[in-house]
Structure formats: C-alpha cells, structure tokens
Motif scaffolding. Structure first.
Motif, PDB file in Angstrom:
ATOM      1  N   ASN A 212       0.621  -1.266  -0.206  1.00 54.20           N
ATOM      2  CA  ASN A 212      -0.045   0.342   0.569  1.00 54.20           C
ATOM      3  C   ASN A 212       0.761   1.360  -0.379  1.00 54.20           C
ATOM      4  OD1 ASN A 212      -1.697   2.681   0.800  1.00 54.20           O
ATOM      5  ND2 ASN A 212      -3.292   0.998   1.516  1.00 54.20           N
ATOM      6  N   PRO A 213       1.247   2.054  -1.687  1.00 54.70           N
ATOM      7  CA  PRO A 213       2.464   2.441  -1.517  1.00 54.70           C
ATOM      8  C   PRO A 213       1.430   4.023  -0.609  1.00 54.70           C
ATOM      9  CG  PRO A 213       0.995   2.742  -3.203  1.00 54.70           C
ATOM     10  CD  PRO A 213       0.137   1.374  -2.378  1.00 54.70           C
ATOM     11  N   VAL A 214       0.660   4.789  -0.549  1.00 54.51           N
ATOM     12  CA  VAL A 214      -0.710   5.245   0.496  1.00 54.51           C
ATOM     13  C   VAL A 214      -0.065   6.262   1.731  1.00 54.51           C
ATOM     14  CG1 VAL A 214      -2.170   7.057   0.430  1.00 54.51           C
ATOM     15  CG2 VAL A 214      -2.264   5.792  -1.657  1.00 54.51           C
ATOM     16  N   VAL A 215       0.271   4.129   1.948  1.00 60.31           N
ATOM     17  CA  VAL A 215      -0.349   4.300   3.562  1.00 60.31           C
ATOM     18  C   VAL A 215       1.481   4.398   4.033  1.00 60.31           C
ATOM     19  CG1 VAL A 215       0.031   2.570   6.155  1.00 60.31           C
ATOM     20  CG2 VAL A 215      -2.143   2.487   3.935  1.00 60.31           C
ATOM     21  N   ALA A 216       2.443   3.636   3.217  1.00 56.83           N
ATOM     22  CA  ALA A 216       3.535   4.126   2.874  1.00 56.83           C
ATOM     23  C   ALA A 216       5.058   5.117   2.829  1.00 56.83           C
ATOM     24  CB  ALA A 216       4.302   3.062   2.257  1.00 56.83           C
ATOM     25  N   ASN A 222      10.464   7.340   1.494  1.00 53.38           N
ATOM     26  CA  ASN A 222      10.233   8.612   0.822  1.00 53.38           C
ATOM     27  C   ASN A 222      10.031   7.519  -0.876  1.00 53.38           C
ATOM     28  OD1 ASN A 222      11.031   9.727  -1.630  1.00 53.38           O
ATOM     29  ND2 ASN A 222      12.308  11.592  -0.151  1.00 53.38           N
ATOM     30  N   LEU A 223       8.892   7.773  -1.113  1.00 54.11           N
ATOM     31  CA  LEU A 223       8.501   6.340  -2.200  1.00 54.11           C
ATOM     32  C   LEU A 223       9.612   6.590  -3.746  1.00 54.11           C
ATOM     33  CD1 LEU A 223       4.742   6.656  -2.597  1.00 54.11           C
ATOM     34  CD2 LEU A 223       6.228   5.016  -1.611  1.00 54.11           C
ATOM     35  N   ASN A 224       9.822   8.013  -3.868  1.00 54.87           N
ATOM     36  CA  ASN A 224      10.689   8.274  -5.031  1.00 54.87           C
ATOM     37  C   ASN A 224      12.295   7.989  -5.004  1.00 54.87           C
ATOM     38  OD1 ASN A 224       8.853   9.863  -6.439  1.00 54.87           O
ATOM     39  ND2 ASN A 224       9.396  11.668  -5.804  1.00 54.87           N
TER      40      ASN A 224
END
Length: 332
Positions: A212-216, A222-224
């Motif tokens: 779940n990238p939103v929760v992460a 830092n997703l990028n």
C-alpha cells in the motif's frame, strides 16, 4: 489407554505435524516442492542415466546460478510493486563492459567493477524515468531492454569480445569445496537478500510500498528515493549476473547467453509466489521457481525437445504462474 484415545492422539499428532509444516514452509512452497519432485521423477525416468549424473547436476547448478541471482533481485522489485523487463539486456551489456575493460586494462578487478557499475547505472536510468517521468515500469523497461541491447551491439560492433584473463575466468569455472563459484555466489545472494528483506527496515519498507504505497508514504517512506534505489539495485545485481556470464563463457556478447533471461527471471519470481500488485514474495519461493525452470530446461534438452516447444513451455509456465498468483491473491 483405549484404542479410541490412541487413534485420537495419533490423529492430533499428524494434524499438528501438518500444520507446523505448512506454517513454516507455506502451502505455496509445498506445492512447488511437489511440482519439483514430479519433474525430477519424469525426467529421471526418461533419461535417468544422464539426468542424475554428477556432471549433469553440476551443469544444471551452473546453469541456474545466473538465473537465480536475477530471480532473487526480480522478487525484490516485484515485492515493491515494480517490474524490470530489461535485466536480460543489462546482463548482455555488462558482459561487453566487463570484456572491454579487461581487454583494455588487463585487470580482473577493474572488469568486475565496470560490470557492476554499468549495471547499476542502467538500473538507475530505469528508476529515474519510471519515478520522475511517471511512466509505467513495464513500458520503460521494455523500451530500455531494446536500448541497452542496442548499446551493447554498438560497443562490441556486434562481435564477441574474448577475455584472456585466467584470474577472471576462475569466477566462472573455479570451485571451492568441490562446488563451482557461481553456485556459491547464488547462495551468498540468497542469504543477503533473505536477511535484507526479512530483517532490515529498508527491506520491510519494500513490502510496505508494494502492499500500500499511500500508507507507506504517510508512514514517512520516501517513495521516489526508494523506487529509484530499487531499480539501481536490480541493475547492479544484473551486473553481477553479467560478470558471472562473462567469466563462464570467457567473452562479452551482446545477446548470446543473456537473451530470454528476463522471461525466466520473472517466471521464477511469480512461480515463487510474488503478487502482481506487489507486497508479497519470498527468496525461498524464488529459488524453488528457479529450480523448477532449471530442471525443466535441462530435462527438455536431454530429451531432445525442439527449441520452439521449449519456448512454448516457458511462455505457458509464466502465464500459469501469474494466473495462480492472482488466484491466491483473490482467495486471500
């Protein structure tokens, strides 16, 4: 004690053993082990004299070493919600970089460093385009697969570049305790990734991003930065695969030996239990997937199955692996 009590206790013991085994190994891995045993039984019955020979088993292990390294890395990429179709081309490019560097410097260490660095840079390019260009990973890595292969052809003029360096060739053909070095490198890669994914904060964040990238993101990940780093890592590991291939063949070649590795690595990862959406996958599962593909490849060659049927089997295996993974995901 009555017979009824003894039977009940025995049933509980058997149930407990089954539950413990399933809990530790996993029902998916148990099914892969069963498939593995079936393949061994089939090819063993057809060509047992050759299939179980020490020479063939060593060759099989050597054959899956490079694929295993790539499949483990691919598992980490898929777990994080990505996909890298360019790894086969990166392997081919790095073999050319390794051979060219050793030919120019006559230093094995420089060739190894060049291979890993070129692989990491190629992966970094993938990561930057995917992350900051906001382009689908499949499209990007499909495009760079052709680009990296084209660059390898340009550098080598479409020719094989021979490597005349005994210290470097040892990596591909040498042995330690009777086991070829490539297999030791596969074992080391599996151990490192197992510890990394299961024990480290960064590794657990891979699962969080894929799950779940939103929760992460709200959790402070830092997703990028992670996504760029993930593809750079994938490229670096493909560089290691390129080093192994160059050492084993004694040459740098833009296509031979590396073409099709991306299909097999992705197939092994999905066979191992990776979910298309990310957030699920294990190193042990990837290794079992690699073993199935390695035995299937070896068995089809020993039984003289035509090449086009081998391609048909590999493509079908990938589709079946994805269907099974999606079924398991929806079931859960």
């Amino acid at each position: 004690m009555s017979n009824e009590t003894l039977n009940t206790s025995s049933a509980h013991a058997r149930q407990s053993f089954y539950e413990v085994t399933v809990g530790r190994v996993g029902i998916h891995n148990l099914s892969l082990i069963l498939a593995l045993l079936v393949l061994v039984a089939v090819f063993g019955s057809l060509r047992g004299d050759v299939f179980f020979s020490t020479r063939n088993l060593v060759n099989m292990g050597m054959g899956i070493a490079i694929l295993g390294v790539l499949a483990i890395s691919q598992t980490a990429v898929i777990v994080s919600g990505g996909l890298d179709i360019s790894v086969g081309s990166i392997v081919g490019l790095t073999t050319v970089a390794v051979a060219s560097t050793i030919q120019a410097t006559e230093m094995a260490g420089m060739g190894i460093a060049a291979g890993v660095l070129v692989g990491a840079m190629a992966g970094l390019v993938n990561g930057i385009i995917i992350t900051y260009g906001r382009v689908n990973a499949v499209i990007v890595t499909l495009g760079t697969m052709a680009i990296f292969r084209g660059i390898a052809f340009i550098i080598s003029n479409g020719q094989s570049i021979s490597i005349f360096n005994d210290s470097f060739r040892v990596i591909g053909i040498g042995r330690f305790l009777g086991i070829p070095f490539p297999i030791w490198i596969l074992i080391a890669t599996a151990v490192v990734f197992q510890i990394f994914l299961a024990k480290s904060i960064v590794g657990r964040n891979f699962y969080a991003i894929g799950g779940n990238p939103v929760v992460a993101k709200f959790a402070g990940v830092n997703l990028n930065r992670y996504r760029v780093g993930i593809y750079a890592m994938s490229g670096a590991v493909a560089g290691i695969g390129g080093v192994l291939l160059a050492a084993r063949t004694g040459s740098g070649q833009p296509v031979s030996g590396s073409q099709g590795l991306e299909l097999e690595a992705i197939t092994a990862a999905f066979l191992g239990g990776c979910a298309m959406q990310g957030g699920k996958g294990t190193v042990a599962g990837a290794l079992l997937g690699v073993a199935i593909i390695g035995i299937l490849n070896n068995g089809m060659i020993l039984t003289s199955v035509p090449t086009f049927y081998q391609l048909l089997a590999k493509g079908s295996l990938l589709i079946l692996a994805v269907i099974f993974a999606e079924y398991q995901q929806n079931k859960n």
